[in-house]
Scaffold this active site. Structure first.
Site, PDB file in Angstrom:
ATOM      1  N   SER A 150      -1.156  10.946   2.376  1.00  0.00           N
ATOM      2  CA  SER A 150      -1.174  12.062   3.723  1.00  0.00           C
ATOM      3  C   SER A 150      -1.551  11.316   4.858  1.00  0.00           C
ATOM      4  CB  SER A 150      -2.091  13.217   3.138  1.00  0.00           C
ATOM      5  OG  SER A 150      -3.162  12.619   3.077  1.00  0.00           O
ATOM      6  N   HIS A 155       0.877  -1.093  -0.089  1.00  0.00           N
ATOM      7  CA  HIS A 155      -0.025   0.225   0.014  1.00  0.00           C
ATOM      8  C   HIS A 155       0.854   1.096  -0.087  1.00  0.00           C
ATOM      9  CE1 HIS A 155      -3.980   1.966   1.266  1.00  0.00           C
ATOM     10  NE2 HIS A 155      -2.996   2.864   1.375  1.00  0.00           N
ATOM     11  N   HIS A 189       1.106   5.122  -1.975  1.00  0.00           N
ATOM     12  CA  HIS A 189       0.725   6.221  -3.165  1.00  0.00           C
ATOM     13  C   HIS A 189       2.075   6.576  -4.041  1.00  0.00           C
ATOM     14  CE1 HIS A 189      -2.975   6.643  -0.861  1.00  0.00           C
ATOM     15  NE2 HIS A 189      -2.437   6.089  -0.129  1.00  0.00           N
ATOM     16  N   ASP A 208       1.713   2.936   3.776  1.00  0.00           N
ATOM     17  CA  ASP A 208       1.005   4.256   3.345  1.00  0.00           C
ATOM     18  C   ASP A 208       1.918   5.306   2.822  1.00  0.00           C
ATOM     19  OD1 ASP A 208      -1.865   6.008   4.347  1.00  0.00           O
ATOM     20  OD2 ASP A 208      -1.276   5.259   2.684  1.00  0.00           O
ATOM     21  N   HIS A 258      -9.684   0.679   2.908  1.00  0.00           N
ATOM     22  CA  HIS A 258      -9.352   2.055   3.972  1.00  0.00           C
ATOM     23  C   HIS A 258     -10.296   1.931   4.896  1.00  0.00           C
ATOM     24  CE1 HIS A 258      -8.568   5.981   5.154  1.00  0.00           C
ATOM     25  NE2 HIS A 258      -9.446   6.156   5.476  1.00  0.00           N
ATOM     26  N   THR A 274      -7.619   9.615  -1.483  1.00  0.00           N
ATOM     27  CA  THR A 274      -8.773  10.635  -1.398  1.00  0.00           C
ATOM     28  C   THR A 274      -8.964  11.036  -2.590  1.00  0.00           C
ATOM     29  OG1 THR A 274      -8.052  10.860   0.967  1.00  0.00           O
ATOM     30  CG2 THR A 274      -9.799  12.655  -0.003  1.00  0.00           C
ATOM     31  N   TYR A 281     -10.432   5.745  -3.308  1.00  0.00           N
ATOM     32  CA  TYR A 281     -11.405   5.803  -2.023  1.00  0.00           C
ATOM     33  C   TYR A 281     -12.599   5.463  -2.395  1.00  0.00           C
ATOM     34  CZ  TYR A 281      -8.945   7.851   2.150  1.00  0.00           C
ATOM     35  OH  TYR A 281      -8.072   8.151   3.274  1.00  0.00           O
ATOM     36  N   GLU A 287      -5.904  16.802   1.130  1.00  0.00           N
ATOM     37  CA  GLU A 287      -7.155  16.690   2.245  1.00  0.00           C
ATOM     38  C   GLU A 287      -6.899  18.376   2.874  1.00  0.00           C
ATOM     39  OE1 GLU A 287      -5.374  14.036   2.301  1.00  0.00           O
ATOM     40  OE2 GLU A 287      -6.932  12.314   2.849  1.00  0.00           O
TER      41      GLU A 287
HETATM   42  C1  FWO Z   1      -3.695   5.858   8.688  1.00  0.00           C
HETATM   43  C2  FWO Z   1      -3.887   7.253   8.635  1.00  0.00           C
HETATM   44  C3  FWO Z   1      -3.017   7.957   9.575  1.00  0.00           C
HETATM   45  C4  FWO Z   1      -3.314   7.779   7.252  1.00  0.00           C
HETATM   46  C5  FWO Z   1      -4.621   7.559   5.970  1.00  0.00           C
HETATM   47  N1  FWO Z   1      -3.915   7.876   4.837  1.00  0.00           N
HETATM   48  C6  FWO Z   1      -4.648   7.583   3.481  1.00  0.00           C
HETATM   49  O1  FWO Z   1      -5.852   6.915   3.680  1.00  0.00           O
HETATM   50  C7  FWO Z   1      -4.104   8.275   2.506  1.00  0.00           C
HETATM   51  C8  FWO Z   1      -4.555   9.724   2.186  1.00  0.00           C
HETATM   52  N2  FWO Z   1      -5.866   9.792   2.740  1.00  0.00           N
HETATM   53  C9  FWO Z   1      -4.182  10.185   0.625  1.00  0.00           C
HETATM   54  O2  FWO Z   1      -5.194  10.038  -0.203  1.00  0.00           O
HETATM   55  O3  FWO Z   1      -3.083  10.130   0.526  1.00  0.00           O
HETATM   56  C10 FWO Z   1      -5.913   8.463   6.321  1.00  0.00           C
HETATM   57  O4  FWO Z   1      -5.885   9.395   5.661  1.00  0.00           O
HETATM   58  O5  FWO Z   1      -6.770   8.097   7.152  1.00  0.00           O
HETATM   59 ZN    ZN Z   2      -5.802   5.019   3.833  1.00  0.00          ZN
HETATM   60 ZN    ZN Z   3      -3.483   4.983   1.749  1.00  0.00          ZN
END
Ligand code: FWO
Ligand code: ZN
Ligand code: ZN
Length: 383
Positions: free
Chosen positions: A285, A60, A62, A281, A194, A98, A129, A69
Site C-alpha cells: 500500500s 521488494h 508484497h 513495492d 523500510h 505493516t 515491519y 493501514e
Molecule cells: C514508499 C511509500 C510511498 C510506500 C510504503 N509502502 C510500504 O512500506 C508497504 C506498506 N506499508 C504495506 O505494508 O503494504 C510506505 O507505506 O511507507
Molecule cells: Zn516499505
Molecule cells: Zn513494501
C-alpha cells in the site's frame, strides 16, 4: 530444449554488440557473433532489430498482498503472475509489511512457490515491519539454513510512525543473525530496511555500522526517494559504501523530481552506479498520512512501475547500460543471486527482448518463453 536467439543487440548490461545467444535448458551456454546449429533440433528466435537485456530483478514486492493501514478494506491483493511477466520481472523477492499478523510467512512462502510453479524465479525475506521479527523457525539463522527461499530479512521499518520503534541493539542482533545466517547458508543475508518519513532517517543504520564489525553492505534500505531530505541523506550513506534502493511505485505521491529514475541518475552522476537499485513495492500500500498522523488515503504499488521508470530513464538520456544495472546486475550482486543479473555463458537464461521503440517483445525465464512478439504465452493458473 535448445534455443538460439539470432542477431540480437546485447546489453549484458554492458554492450556486447550484435550476437547469437545459444540457450540449453535454463542456461545461457554460448554467446558468439554467429552460431551455426543447422544440424541440431533448435528453436530459433529471430532477434533482428531487437535488444536483449537481462531479466529484471525486483527486490521488494508484497507478492501475497499488504496494506491495511486504512482498516480491513484497504488490505491489498496478491500479485497476478502475468503482471510480473509484462513488467519484464523474471526474479522477485517477496516481503511482508505493516501487517505481519493477518499476513504470515507461510502464506508468503506458498505464494512464492505458486509464482515459481507458474514460471518465474522467487525468493522471500523473513520478517515484516516489526521487531521482534516473525520467522519460520523461531530463529532467523535457522530460517536461512532451512528455508531455501529465504535470502534476507525485511522489510524492517525504521524512522516511521508505523514501525515497532526498534532499538539499535535489537537491529544489531537482527543484522548479526542475518549475516551469520547468510554466511552459513551461502546466501546474501541482506536486511531490507523500510525507511519512513521520520526525522531520524538512516541514523540507526549509521549507529549499527559505527559500533559493530558488521559492514554497511549488509543493509538494503529502500524508499530512499520518498522525500527530499532522505534522498539527500542517501548520498552521504552511499559515500560510506551503502546500498540505496529507490521505490518506483511512488511517482504520483512524490514531487515530480523524486521519481526513481531521476534518483538513480543523480546517484550515478555522484559515482554510485554500483550501489543503486530500483524496486517496485508492488502490491504494497502507498498510504498517505497528514501531519497529525491521520490516514487520508492510499494507493497500491505496481510492479509495472519498474518498467515505466526504466523507460523514463532511457527517454531522458540515462545511459541504457547504467539504468539497466539498477534492476539487473546490482540487485543480483546485492542479493547474491550469482547466476542472475547478467547475460553471459553459464548464467540463467532470464532474458528480455525489446523492440526499437523500447516495447517489450519477448520474455525468457530460465530458458522458457513466457512472452513472444508482445503476446503473453504463459499465464497464471487462474488468468
Ligand atoms: C514508499 C511509500 C510511498 C510506500 C510504503 N509502502 C510500504 O512500506 C508497504 C506498506 N506499508 C504495506 O505494508 O503494504 C510506505 O507505506 O511507507
Ligand atoms: Zn516499505
Ligand atoms: Zn513494501
Amino acid at each position: 530444449m535448445i534455443k538460439l536467439v539470432k542477431n540480437v543487440e546485447v546489453f549484458s548490461p554492458n554492450f556486447l554488440g550484435k550476437k547469437d545467444i545459444l540457450i540449453a535448458g535454463s542456461k545461457i551456454v554460448v554467446i558468439e557473433d554467429f552460431i551455426n546449429v543447422d544440424s541440431l533440433p533448435v528453436e530459433k528466435i529471430d532477434g533482428s532489430g531487437l535488444i536483449a537485456v537481462p531479466g529484471f530483478i525486483d527486490s521488494h514486492v508484497h507478492i501475497a498482498g499488504g496494506g491495511g493501514e486504512g482498516g480491513f478494506k484497504t488490505r491489498t491483493p496478491g500479485i497476478v503472475f502475468s503482471d510480473l511477466v509484462k513488467a519484464g520481472i523474471t526474479t522477485v523477492v517477496g516481503c511482508l509489511g505493516t501487517d505481519g499478523v493477518t499476513r504470515n510467512l507461510k502464506d508468503l512462502y506458498a505464494k512464492a512457490k505458486s509464482l515459481e510453479e507458474e514460471g518465474i524465479n522467487t525468493y522471500i525475506y523473513s520478517g515484516s515491519y516489526r521487531v521482534p521479527l516473525i520467522t519460520f523457525t523461531g530463529n532467523l539463522i535457522e530460517d536461512f539454513i532451512l528455508i531455501d527461499k529465504v535470502i534476507g530479512a525485511g522489510e524492517i521499518a525504521v524512522s516511521d510512525h508505523r514501525s515497532s520503534q526498534p532499538s539499535v541493539d535489537e537491529l544489531k542482533r537482527i543484522v548479526a543473525d542475518a549475516r551469520v545466517g547468510g554466511i552459513l547458508s551461502n546466501k546474501a543475508g541482506i536486511v531490507n530496511i523500510h525507511v519512513g518519513d521520520g526525522k531520524s532517517m538512516l541514523d540507526i543504520l549509521y549507529e549499527v555500522v559505527e559500533t559493530t564489525e558488521i559492514p554497511v553492505t549488509q543493509f538494503l534500505p529502500t524508499h530512499i526517494n520518498r522525500n527530499k531530505k532522505l534522498f539527500e541523506e542517501g548520498l552521504n550513506y552511499a559515500k560510506i559504501g551503502g546500498f540505496v534502493d529507490f521505490t518506483t511505485s511512488v511517482g504520483d505521491l512524490l514531487e515530480e523530481d523524486l521519481q526513481a529514475w531521476k534518483a538513480v541518475k543523480i546517484y550515478i552522476e555522484n559515482g554510485f552506479e554500483n550501489q543503486v537499485t530500483m524496486s517496485s513495492d508492488g502490491q504494497g500500500s502507498l498510504p498517505k498520512f497528514n501531519e497529525k498522523g491521520q490516514f487520508i488515503g492510499l494507493g497500491i504499488g505496481k510492479v509495472s512501475s519498474v518498467m515505466e521508470q526504466f523507460k523514463s530513464a532511457v527517454k531522458n538520456g540515462v545511459p541504457f547500460e547504467k539504468i539497466l544495472k539498477a534492476i539487473t546486475q546490482n540487485p543480483a550482486k546485492i542479493l547474491k543471486l550469482s547466476s542472475k543479473g547478467v547475460i553471459a555463458p553459464g548464467k540463467d537464461a532470464d532474458i528480455l527482448l525489446f523492440n526499437s521503440d523500447l516495447n517489450l517483445d519477448s520474455v525468457l525465464c530460465m530458458g522458457k518463453l513466457l512472452m513472444s512478439k508482445e503476446q503473453i504465452l504463459v499465464k497464471g493458473t487462474f488468468e
